[in-house]
Design an enzyme around this catalytic site. Sequence first.
Site, PDB file in Angstrom:
ATOM      1  N   ASN A  84      22.693  -0.314  -3.595  1.00 39.59           N
ATOM      2  CA  ASN A  84      21.334  -0.811  -3.768  1.00 39.59           C
ATOM      3  C   ASN A  84      20.782  -1.309  -2.435  1.00 39.59           C
ATOM      4  O   ASN A  84      21.378  -2.195  -1.808  1.00 39.59           O
ATOM      5  CB  ASN A  84      21.305  -1.963  -4.770  1.00 39.59           C
ATOM      6  CG  ASN A  84      19.916  -2.570  -4.904  1.00 39.59           C
ATOM      7  OD1 ASN A  84      19.035  -1.997  -5.541  1.00 39.59           O
ATOM      8  ND2 ASN A  84      19.708  -3.724  -4.294  1.00 39.59           N
ATOM      9  N   GLU A  85      19.670  -0.742  -1.994  1.00 36.45           N
ATOM     10  CA  GLU A  85      18.960  -1.175  -0.784  1.00 36.45           C
ATOM     11  C   GLU A  85      19.897  -1.320   0.414  1.00 36.45           C
ATOM     12  O   GLU A  85      19.676  -2.157   1.293  1.00 36.45           O
ATOM     13  CB  GLU A  85      18.220  -2.497  -1.044  1.00 36.45           C
ATOM     14  CG  GLU A  85      17.120  -2.370  -2.084  1.00 36.45           C
ATOM     15  CD  GLU A  85      16.218  -3.590  -2.157  1.00 36.45           C
ATOM     16  OE1 GLU A  85      16.552  -4.611  -1.521  1.00 36.45           O
ATOM     17  OE2 GLU A  85      15.186  -3.538  -2.844  1.00 36.45           O
TER      18      GLU A  85
ATOM     19  N   LYS B 154      10.466 -12.693 -11.485  1.00 36.24           N
ATOM     20  CA  LYS B 154       9.870 -11.396 -11.831  1.00 36.24           C
ATOM     21  C   LYS B 154      10.162 -10.983 -13.267  1.00 36.24           C
ATOM     22  O   LYS B 154       9.733  -9.912 -13.702  1.00 36.24           O
ATOM     23  CB  LYS B 154      10.364 -10.311 -10.874  1.00 36.24           C
ATOM     24  CG  LYS B 154       9.887 -10.478  -9.434  1.00 36.24           C
ATOM     25  CD  LYS B 154      10.255  -9.278  -8.584  1.00 36.24           C
ATOM     26  CE  LYS B 154       9.840  -9.499  -7.139  1.00 36.24           C
ATOM     27  NZ  LYS B 154      10.673 -10.489  -6.457  1.00 36.24           N
TER      28      LYS B 154
ATOM     29  N   ASN C  73      13.235   1.366  -4.962  1.00 35.19           N
ATOM     30  CA  ASN C  73      12.730   0.040  -5.280  1.00 35.19           C
ATOM     31  C   ASN C  73      11.406  -0.139  -4.541  1.00 35.19           C
ATOM     32  O   ASN C  73      11.387  -0.258  -3.321  1.00 35.19           O
ATOM     33  CB  ASN C  73      13.714  -1.037  -4.820  1.00 35.19           C
ATOM     34  CG  ASN C  73      15.069  -0.929  -5.497  1.00 35.19           C
ATOM     35  OD1 ASN C  73      15.231  -0.216  -6.482  1.00 35.19           O
ATOM     36  ND2 ASN C  73      16.050  -1.648  -4.973  1.00 35.19           N
TER      37      ASN C  73
ATOM     38  N   TYR D 243       4.744  -7.171  -2.736  1.00 32.01           N
ATOM     39  CA  TYR D 243       5.208  -7.476  -1.390  1.00 32.01           C
ATOM     40  C   TYR D 243       4.383  -6.779  -0.308  1.00 32.01           C
ATOM     41  O   TYR D 243       4.547  -7.062   0.867  1.00 32.01           O
ATOM     42  CB  TYR D 243       6.672  -7.084  -1.217  1.00 32.01           C
ATOM     43  CG  TYR D 243       7.629  -7.990  -1.930  1.00 32.01           C
ATOM     44  CD1 TYR D 243       7.489  -9.368  -1.881  1.00 32.01           C
ATOM     45  CD2 TYR D 243       8.690  -7.468  -2.649  1.00 32.01           C
ATOM     46  CE1 TYR D 243       8.369 -10.210  -2.534  1.00 32.01           C
ATOM     47  CE2 TYR D 243       9.587  -8.297  -3.301  1.00 32.01           C
ATOM     48  CZ  TYR D 243       9.431  -9.668  -3.247  1.00 32.01           C
ATOM     49  OH  TYR D 243      10.306 -10.487  -3.892  1.00 32.01           O
TER      50      TYR D 243
ATOM     51  N   TRP E  63      11.815  -4.595 -12.713  1.00 31.76           N
ATOM     52  CA  TRP E  63      12.588  -5.682 -12.130  1.00 31.76           C
ATOM     53  C   TRP E  63      11.848  -6.972 -12.415  1.00 31.76           C
ATOM     54  O   TRP E  63      10.839  -7.241 -11.820  1.00 31.76           O
ATOM     55  CB  TRP E  63      12.755  -5.495 -10.612  1.00 31.76           C
ATOM     56  CG  TRP E  63      13.746  -6.451 -10.049  1.00 31.76           C
ATOM     57  CD1 TRP E  63      13.497  -7.623  -9.373  1.00 31.76           C
ATOM     58  CD2 TRP E  63      15.170  -6.335 -10.126  1.00 31.76           C
ATOM     59  NE1 TRP E  63      14.664  -8.236  -9.031  1.00 31.76           N
ATOM     60  CE2 TRP E  63      15.709  -7.462  -9.480  1.00 31.76           C
ATOM     61  CE3 TRP E  63      16.039  -5.390 -10.685  1.00 31.76           C
ATOM     62  CZ2 TRP E  63      17.088  -7.671  -9.382  1.00 31.76           C
ATOM     63  CZ3 TRP E  63      17.397  -5.599 -10.572  1.00 31.76           C
ATOM     64  CH2 TRP E  63      17.908  -6.736  -9.922  1.00 31.76           C
TER      65      TRP E  63
END
Length: 758
Positions: free
Chosen positions: A373-374, A528, A428, A434, A507
């Site tokens: 992930n990321e 969130k 994502n 953001y 998310w």
Amino acid sequence: MRTVLNLNAGWQFIRGCADPAATEGAVSVNLPHSWNATDGQDGGNDYFRGACLYTKMLKKDELPAADCYYLELRGANSSADVYVNGEKLAHHDGGYSTWRVELTEKMADEITVAVVVDNSPSDEVYPQMADFTFYGGLYRDVNLIAVNKSHFDLDYYGGNGLKITPTVEGKDATVEVEVFTTALTEGQKLVYTIYDHAENELQRIESTDSKVTFEMKGVHLWHGRRDPYLYCCEVELTENGEVLDNVCHRFGCRSFKIDPENGFILNGEEYPLRGVSRHQDRLGVGNALLPEHHREDIDLILEVGATTIRLAHYQHDQYFYDLCDEKGLVIWAEIPYISKHMPGGRENTISQMKELITQNYNHPSIVVWGLSNEISIGGSDEDLLENHRILNDLCHEMDQTRLTTIAAVSMCKMDDPYLQIPDVVSYNHYFGWYGGDTSMNGPWFDKFHETHPNIPIGCSEYGCEALNWHTSDPKQGDYTEEYQAFYHEELIKQLFSRKYMWATHVWNMFDFGADARAEGGENGQNHKGLVTMDRKYKKDAFYAYKAWLSDDPFVHLCGKRYIDRVEDVTRVTVYSNQPEVELFVNGESVGKKTAADHFFYFEVKNEGESTIVAKAGDLSDEGKIRKVAERNMDYVLREVGAVLNWFDVVEIEGRFSLNDKISDIMESTRGKLWFLGVGLKIKKKMDQSKKDKAKGEKKSGGFEVDLKADGGLMQMMGGFTVLRLTSMMGMMNISFTKEELLKMNKKLNRIRKPKKKN
């Protein structure tokens, strides 16, 4: 015969202790237990990370008689050592999986079992950098397994020695069953039995072979939420008619594929995967969940109408995977290889992946294994790429029935080579929270689909934060329930209308602990979620998804916590999966509306106090609004412990301030120069933070990022106001004083805003 004895009760616990012989300062606790249940979610990025001791005395005459004994630990975060009477027997790295330690040779009339659990920072054990709390503790069940000398394997990566592989062929299926055994002797047999959903015996095979195949005619398919039909396979190890050991597991017969044009296909039918991600923790509990907590979570996810869950960012409790099988939810399962690639962590990614697959192979709900992930947030170097190739090959070697995937960070370029490694890809994206705005989401996926028409693409994270703040003029970054609702309305329409997207995951389903966060007025949490961390309040956005995804008839009046309003005419929003909604104000109808997108908007006169009722057929929901002269400041965000709140910032008409977005400031030449100066200050603070860390100053598991001048990160930062960006720097252990912020604001007040072009 196998006996499993639960050992959750009656442990002695000493915080901050790694000595297995210690007794001073011990307190009694029952498992599941986490020492960060409070300090891991109260903000400050200062929760305790270190070693703690759990001890328990076992008396042999109180245990089942057996040849062999195993201690089973279903979750010890993050690393742990097991001792018996002071002698170290085992070490384990990885806080989210089951593992076992054989105690047989150490069993005496009385033994003391000690487990030293440690969630200290490490360069070798994942996760270490992520936007969630790494709760320490023995937070899942601990059992004693008593078995015959001849038994189904208990030593291989926490598995149960049973591997079931169904293959659907038209209306029939072949089911290959393989077992792994320990110390079998001549004359012992294996009895394989398949039962239907009602536990009726269907087929039985007696054999000495460790692998057999069943032919199932007219098989009943596991078909997601529409029909989550489960069979059960039991295997007994027998000798002279006596059962020495047995294992069993449910399974489902289903086929699936992921098509780059048509999305997810289940049993030959299009089956859109639209759902949520889930973190396992709770308010005041941490990750030490009880079965009723898991059941409540699954019920809420079912209520919202989800067909899929991304179980982030680690292996979840076996009980929850069982519930997903039962309820027909399609699952993305992953390891915590997240955010920061650690060259010393490769072996840990491999061992955690082996555990994930070995322990979860039989679950029909799982369709993809998540590699990371990321992880490319700092770029994709060759060591990172090689780590992914190894994991991808490992998944396909261990499991030829499922696919692999990754969750790529938003800034990851579409031509990044690591996107070519897994079978399918998800991103994502937080455009509209953001950075950028909500309208950018759908077109971005269209561009990826056009660029890579043969790579199935999905959205693994999207969302925005909301607390009990309210406004009639919602804006990006205001943390209001109204902006979150608007955001998800827009994302639903964009993502759900793109058939090619193989899966979408909000998310997050629930607010969760992130002790480094200082946002939204309630520090220590990521807000969130569609539901609050205590599971007591479903935010309005929850019902936006229910309107699209659930078949259970309902009507929901939004904004019930937003009563005091200043405007003369106010918008009232209703969500429903019914074709028509009628709105009543003080008993009088203000009209009926239809809405293909399930979102119904009404303009209502705001006079005095009004009772609002939304009706759809026999369904109704009610709330109140009240006309006030001035804005109710209880609805306005106040940052807890903030150096400066937005309403305390001096604003001059036509000039910039800390409340302006960075992207707007950057449109001015003087604004660009100002931002470069701020960037230098941030870099100095980051350098100092790194020096402090090198000196050994204690830091918790906060979120870090390297501020690089690439376009992706700058695009995301552009969506922040300056004040919001500086407050978020706290997650990277960077802080600004009130004096520094006021000085920055004074400089911004001198810069004119460019005139808007017509």
